[in-house]
Enzyme design. Sequence first.
Site, PDB file in Angstrom:
ATOM      1  N   HIS A   5       0.855  -1.183   0.000  1.00 27.26           N
ATOM      2  CA  HIS A   5       0.000   0.000   0.000  1.00 27.26           C
ATOM      3  C   HIS A   5       0.896   1.239   0.000  1.00 27.26           C
ATOM      4  CE1 HIS A   5      -3.902  -1.903   1.796  1.00 27.26           C
ATOM      5  NE2 HIS A   5      -3.361  -2.672   0.852  1.00 27.26           N
ATOM      6  N   GLU A  64       0.974   3.914   1.820  1.00 23.21           N
ATOM      7  CA  GLU A  64       1.483   4.334   3.126  1.00 23.21           C
ATOM      8  C   GLU A  64       2.654   3.469   3.578  1.00 23.21           C
ATOM      9  OE1 GLU A  64      -3.129   4.619   3.588  1.00 23.21           O
ATOM     10  OE2 GLU A  64      -1.700   3.516   2.341  1.00 23.21           O
ATOM     11  N   CYS A 103      -6.254   2.168   5.806  1.00 18.74           N
ATOM     12  CA  CYS A 103      -6.892   0.914   6.227  1.00 18.74           C
ATOM     13  C   CYS A 103      -6.279   0.477   7.561  1.00 18.74           C
ATOM     14  CB  CYS A 103      -6.672  -0.166   5.160  1.00 18.74           C
ATOM     15  SG  CYS A 103      -4.954  -0.739   5.057  1.00 18.74           S
ATOM     16  N   CYS A 158      -2.400  -0.187   7.394  1.00 16.18           N
ATOM     17  CA  CYS A 158      -1.615   1.043   7.288  1.00 16.18           C
ATOM     18  C   CYS A 158      -1.721   1.874   8.559  1.00 16.18           C
ATOM     19  CB  CYS A 158      -2.051   1.835   6.065  1.00 16.18           C
ATOM     20  SG  CYS A 158      -1.662   0.961   4.518  1.00 16.18           S
TER      21      CYS A 158
END
Length: 168
Positions: A72, A74, A102, A105
Amino acid sequence: MLPENPKDELPTADAQPPTTASDEVWMQEALRSAQRALEAGEVPVGAVVVCNGNIVGRGWNRNITDSDPTAHAEILALREAGATVGNHRLGACELFVTIEPCAMCAGALVHARIKRLVYGADDPKAGAVHSVMLVVNHPQLNHQMEVRGGILAGHCAEMLQTFFKSRR
């Protein structure tokens, strides 16, 4: 900003001060990273980590490209920032991301001890700041951070909505 008295409540989204110009500048950088994800056929999410007025980490979704469910934006930005700063703790840093993080993260932000999280659009399906669950600033966790949502939210949401409409 965290309250001076730990018993005071954190400010709500409605109580946030007006958007600062620097928040918008850094969110524009996150949007540029999201554009890179879009060009690669990934969900267009981008993130930057800023320390002392400098970008020390950038990331954009690369789940498909890297065959990695943890890739992801992040996470990738945090990894680069840790390498740049030379420490897994990023307590003097801020993370700017185009969508509400999410659970994975959000947990990484807590472990990295990020000082401040700034995000664009809410994520009503998987957001772990306030939309679906509370991971960032959960009262039982050992780290609290300043949170600011809604920065350039329209631009951030539009990029995601356009992507998903084109996939249907």
